[in-house]
Scaffold this motif. Sequence first.
Motif, PDB file in Angstrom:
ATOM      1  N   GLN A 434       0.805  -1.217   0.000  1.00 39.00           N
ATOM      2  CA  GLN A 434       0.000   0.000   0.000  1.00 39.00           C
ATOM      3  C   GLN A 434       0.845   1.279   0.000  1.00 39.00           C
ATOM      4  OE1 GLN A 434      -3.343   0.057  -0.444  1.00 39.00           O
ATOM      5  NE2 GLN A 434      -3.060  -2.148  -0.682  1.00 39.00           N
ATOM      6  N   LEU A 435       2.151   1.124   0.211  1.00 32.15           N
ATOM      7  CA  LEU A 435       3.023   2.291   0.115  1.00 32.15           C
ATOM      8  C   LEU A 435       3.066   2.843  -1.310  1.00 32.15           C
ATOM      9  CD1 LEU A 435       6.021   1.089   2.316  1.00 32.15           C
ATOM     10  CD2 LEU A 435       4.355   2.861   2.925  1.00 32.15           C
ATOM     11  N   VAL A 436       2.841   1.953  -2.288  1.00 35.65           N
ATOM     12  CA  VAL A 436       2.889   2.378  -3.696  1.00 35.65           C
ATOM     13  C   VAL A 436       1.753   3.361  -4.016  1.00 35.65           C
ATOM     14  CG1 VAL A 436       2.795   1.611  -6.092  1.00 35.65           C
ATOM     15  CG2 VAL A 436       4.080   0.268  -4.395  1.00 35.65           C
ATOM     16  N   PRO A 437       0.487   3.017  -3.776  1.00 40.39           N
ATOM     17  CA  PRO A 437      -0.578   4.011  -4.046  1.00 40.39           C
ATOM     18  C   PRO A 437      -0.457   5.258  -3.179  1.00 40.39           C
ATOM     19  CG  PRO A 437      -1.476   2.064  -2.947  1.00 40.39           C
ATOM     20  CD  PRO A 437      -0.085   1.719  -3.366  1.00 40.39           C
ATOM     21  N   LEU A 462      -0.216  12.202   5.784  1.00 40.47           N
ATOM     22  CA  LEU A 462      -0.522  10.824   5.383  1.00 40.47           C
ATOM     23  C   LEU A 462       0.711   9.945   5.444  1.00 40.47           C
ATOM     24  CD1 LEU A 462      -2.906  11.448   2.337  1.00 40.47           C
ATOM     25  CD2 LEU A 462      -3.530  10.711   4.648  1.00 40.47           C
ATOM     26  N   THR A 463       1.831  10.466   4.936  1.00 42.59           N
ATOM     27  CA  THR A 463       3.074   9.694   4.954  1.00 42.59           C
ATOM     28  C   THR A 463       3.506   9.393   6.380  1.00 42.59           C
ATOM     29  OG1 THR A 463       3.800  10.718   2.875  1.00 42.59           O
ATOM     30  CG2 THR A 463       5.489   9.692   4.236  1.00 42.59           C
ATOM     31  N   SER A 464       3.474  10.406   7.231  1.00 43.10           N
ATOM     32  CA  SER A 464       3.909  10.243   8.611  1.00 43.10           C
ATOM     33  C   SER A 464       3.034   9.239   9.362  1.00 43.10           C
ATOM     34  CB  SER A 464       3.892  11.595   9.318  1.00 43.10           C
ATOM     35  OG  SER A 464       4.277  11.466  10.662  1.00 43.10           O
ATOM     36  N   VAL A 465       1.731   9.382   9.235  1.00 37.50           N
ATOM     37  CA  VAL A 465       0.813   8.517   9.981  1.00 37.50           C
ATOM     38  C   VAL A 465       0.880   7.074   9.489  1.00 37.50           C
ATOM     39  CG1 VAL A 465      -1.621   8.065  10.450  1.00 37.50           C
ATOM     40  CG2 VAL A 465      -0.729  10.381  10.628  1.00 37.50           C
ATOM     41  N   TYR A 466       0.887   6.888   8.173  1.00 35.13           N
ATOM     42  CA  TYR A 466       0.923   5.520   7.645  1.00 35.13           C
ATOM     43  C   TYR A 466       2.230   4.830   8.019  1.00 35.13           C
ATOM     44  CZ  TYR A 466      -0.039   1.623   4.508  1.00 35.13           C
ATOM     45  OH  TYR A 466      -0.290   0.367   4.009  1.00 35.13           O
ATOM     46  N   CYS A 467       3.342   5.547   7.919  1.00 33.72           N
ATOM     47  CA  CYS A 467       4.630   4.955   8.286  1.00 33.72           C
ATOM     48  C   CYS A 467       4.729   4.725   9.792  1.00 33.72           C
ATOM     49  CB  CYS A 467       5.768   5.847   7.809  1.00 33.72           C
ATOM     50  SG  CYS A 467       5.964   5.911   6.007  1.00 33.72           S
ATOM     51  N   ALA A 468       4.078   5.587  10.577  1.00 32.99           N
ATOM     52  CA  ALA A 468       4.087   5.396  12.036  1.00 32.99           C
ATOM     53  C   ALA A 468       3.466   4.059  12.415  1.00 32.99           C
ATOM     54  CB  ALA A 468       3.345   6.541  12.715  1.00 32.99           C
ATOM     55  N   LEU A 469       2.423   3.649  11.694  1.00 29.90           N
ATOM     56  CA  LEU A 469       1.792   2.358  11.965  1.00 29.90           C
ATOM     57  C   LEU A 469       2.763   1.212  11.716  1.00 29.90           C
ATOM     58  CD1 LEU A 469      -1.688   3.016  10.295  1.00 29.90           C
ATOM     59  CD2 LEU A 469      -1.171   2.982  12.746  1.00 29.90           C
TER      60      LEU A 469
END
Length: 494
Positions: A434-437, A462-469
């Motif tokens: 999901q990092l691709v989309p 979005l980048t920060s929160v998704y990567c934080a997970l």
Amino acid sequence: HSTDFEVHRNWLAITHNLPLSQWYYEDTSEWTLDYPPFFAWFEYALSHVAKYFDPEMLVIQNLNYSSHATVFFQRFSVIFTDTLFIYAVRECCRCVNGKRAGKDIMEKPTFILAALLLWNFGLLIVDHIHFQYNGFLFGLMLLSIARLCQKRYLEGAALFAVLLHFKHIYVYVAPAYGIYLLRSYCFTANNADGSLKWRSFSFLRVTLIGLIVCLVSALSLGPFVVLGQLPQVISRLFPFKRGLCHAYWAPNFWALYNVVDKALTVAGLKFNFLDPTKIPKASMTGGLVQEFQHTVLPSVTPLTTLICTLVSILPSVFCLWFKPQGPRGFLQCVVLCALSSFMFGWHVHEKAVLLAILPLSLLSVQRAKDASIYLILTTTGHFSLFPLLFTLPELPIKILLMLLFTVYSFSSLKSLFRRERPLLNWLETLYLVQLVPLEIFCEIIFPLTPWKLTFPFVPLLLTSVYCALGIAYAWLKLYVSVLTEPTSVRQKAE
């Protein structure tokens, strides 16, 4: 052309022109000297080479000065000092067990480890595209780790003490070093069950380590103590007024905390639970440095982050002390201390994730379980560095470099552990895919929408929160692995 070019140019000028007594007081530029004294002396030494390239870069008043010669010198100095990193990688490779080696040299753990460290994507873009001296500093760290793994304890302690006085962020992993040296060096014998023989405690060895720490600290801070400037140096090293988060939220717990606060604020305004006139304008959820007021959730203080960090580190330190340990246990504790500090620290920079990724590389080539955690952490952590390179010409560069490193990491580790279970389960694979989309939306689609002017911070959020997970998941997965591993398995592994 990042702001770090001007930061280090200014530090070259300060240390070259001013006496020692003014280094930590000079404030012509907003980029004041805020690294420990050894790094200031490092800049001083570089300045005496820099004057032969372009003496104008050494003029303090030349703010934002840049020339081809200046940029060439700064780039070249990073490359030259990386020789220490290359040597440290060589020493770390000598510590890796090669029993798993295949017939092809490219399948050997030492070769894979060398590639994962020397061509680390994050280190490459942070030092050689963005611009910093992390390779030199990580070289000191990896060399100290190698010396401890080789049971050259005093050398390892001295190298780490020196490192702390080059850049104080490495204090994050100091608990792992302190406990490991006390457990493995200061106690000279264990009982049959692996517990300590308290009578084997060596006061001489503790004294030697203490002398090393005191000597290094005296060389670094002594002149400032004599000048009565130690409080000023400390205030520069720990500027708590900068706020909870960096301008770009590091992908950690506080990024998730900020988003929850923002969501509650929006919901509160929509359903009239909050009074719009009482909402602070300086909100943490604005994404700016030095703004630290939350709207709904309690605002976080430096003391709160310190307590959270210490509590999150304690279990790893507990395991290092009470279970029979060796180099692998020490490395696990280093990674957990680094990740815990990254997750809960005050004003954490996104680049600090490399503090966990690089030592985890040593574990990734020795066990499939650690390789799995490494792939999740390194892919997510490296992706979180994308906002550092934000101009259009850098877009294909960072994507291709990331793809090259990620494909090699997955293929090499998969080949190394091909006789064991798959390194990632379907859920972990889905998360990484999901990092691709996410990248397509943030870099290609969003800039074309009218939202760019109204909500410019959305891609970073979005980048920060998704990567934080993902980083939080890798941290928890490593913690569960360490805490649930039977003592017998740990003894066999060591």
